[in-house]
Design a protein around this motif. Structure first.
Motif, PDB file in Angstrom:
ATOM      1  N   LYS A 137       0.834  -1.199   0.000  1.00  0.00           N
ATOM      2  CA  LYS A 137       0.000   0.000   0.000  1.00  0.00           C
ATOM      3  C   LYS A 137       0.869   1.249   0.000  1.00  0.00           C
ATOM      4  CE  LYS A 137      -4.108  -2.038   1.937  1.00  0.00           C
ATOM      5  NZ  LYS A 137      -5.133  -1.977   2.974  1.00  0.00           N
ATOM      6  N   THR A 138       2.136   1.079  -0.327  1.00  0.00           N
ATOM      7  CA  THR A 138       3.093   2.170  -0.475  1.00  0.00           C
ATOM      8  C   THR A 138       3.809   1.976  -1.811  1.00  0.00           C
ATOM      9  OG1 THR A 138       4.974   0.996   0.489  1.00  0.00           O
ATOM     10  CG2 THR A 138       3.512   2.158   2.038  1.00  0.00           C
ATOM     11  N   THR A 139       4.741   2.822  -2.104  1.00  0.00           N
ATOM     12  CA  THR A 139       5.553   2.660  -3.309  1.00  0.00           C
ATOM     13  C   THR A 139       6.726   1.723  -3.072  1.00  0.00           C
ATOM     14  OG1 THR A 139       6.846   4.605  -2.717  1.00  0.00           O
ATOM     15  CG2 THR A 139       4.954   4.956  -4.173  1.00  0.00           C
ATOM     16  N   CYS A 140       6.907   1.238  -1.853  1.00  0.00           N
ATOM     17  CA  CYS A 140       8.089   0.450  -1.482  1.00  0.00           C
ATOM     18  C   CYS A 140       8.203  -0.882  -2.207  1.00  0.00           C
ATOM     19  CB  CYS A 140       8.117   0.230   0.020  1.00  0.00           C
ATOM     20  SG  CYS A 140       8.115   1.773   0.958  1.00  0.00           S
ATOM     21  N   ALA A 141       7.105  -1.560  -2.458  1.00  0.00           N
ATOM     22  CA  ALA A 141       7.162  -2.859  -3.132  1.00  0.00           C
ATOM     23  C   ALA A 141       7.623  -2.725  -4.582  1.00  0.00           C
ATOM     24  CB  ALA A 141       5.809  -3.552  -3.072  1.00  0.00           C
ATOM     25  N   GLY A 142       7.507  -1.528  -5.135  1.00  0.00           N
ATOM     26  CA  GLY A 142       7.861  -1.305  -6.537  1.00  0.00           C
ATOM     27  C   GLY A 142       9.321  -1.518  -6.869  1.00  0.00           C
TER      28      GLY A 142
END
Length: 143
Positions: free
Chosen positions: A46-51
């Motif tokens: 639910k953040t940009t971190c997994a990208g």
């Protein structure tokens, strides 16, 4: 078609494409993001971190054969643990070296399960997986 018209068409296409890139960048910026300690316990998906997540180490396998992986986001400076298809009530945890901070979750059968993230800026972290009976846990190396 003369060269002036070709150049104008190319310029118009470049401007239009630039506008589309700006639009997608704005949509990306609208997603929830975090950095280091502001990521603590947030869902990486639910953040940009997994990208930009990487899996820097081999996984660790518990006595039931379930594997946990440590993930790291360079842009967010955060880590989390993930597993796939672990038996119900398999526990996964991501710890910061020294034990001062951790995040955990329990798997449901067949589910892709992950922990919340923890700050990794200036720290090392590792992931742990424990089968439902709590015996035969395993942990990754620190990263």
């Amino acid at each position: 078609m003369n060269m002036r018209r070709v150049a104008s068409a190319v310029a118009a296409t470049a401007i239009a494409a630039g506008g589309m890139v700006a639009s997608s960048g704005t949509a990306e910026a609208a997603r929830i993001s975090c950095y280091a300690s502001s990521c603590n316990h947030l869902n990486p998906y639910k953040t940009t971190c997994a990208g930009d997540a990487i899996r820097p180490l081999p996984g660790a396998k518990d006595s039931d054969g379930s594997v946990v992986y440590l993930y790291y986001s360079p842009s967010c400076r955060a880590t989390w643990a993930e597993t796939w298809s672990a038996p119900y009530k398999t526990r996964i945890v991501v710890y910061r070296d020294g034990g001062s901070l951790h995040s955990e979750d329990w798997a449901t059968y067949g589910a892709h399960t992950w922990t919340g993230m923890i700050n990794d800026a200036g720290y090392k972290s590792f992931a742990v997986i424990c089968p439902p009976d709590g015996l035969g846990c395993a942990q990754t190396s620190s990263y």
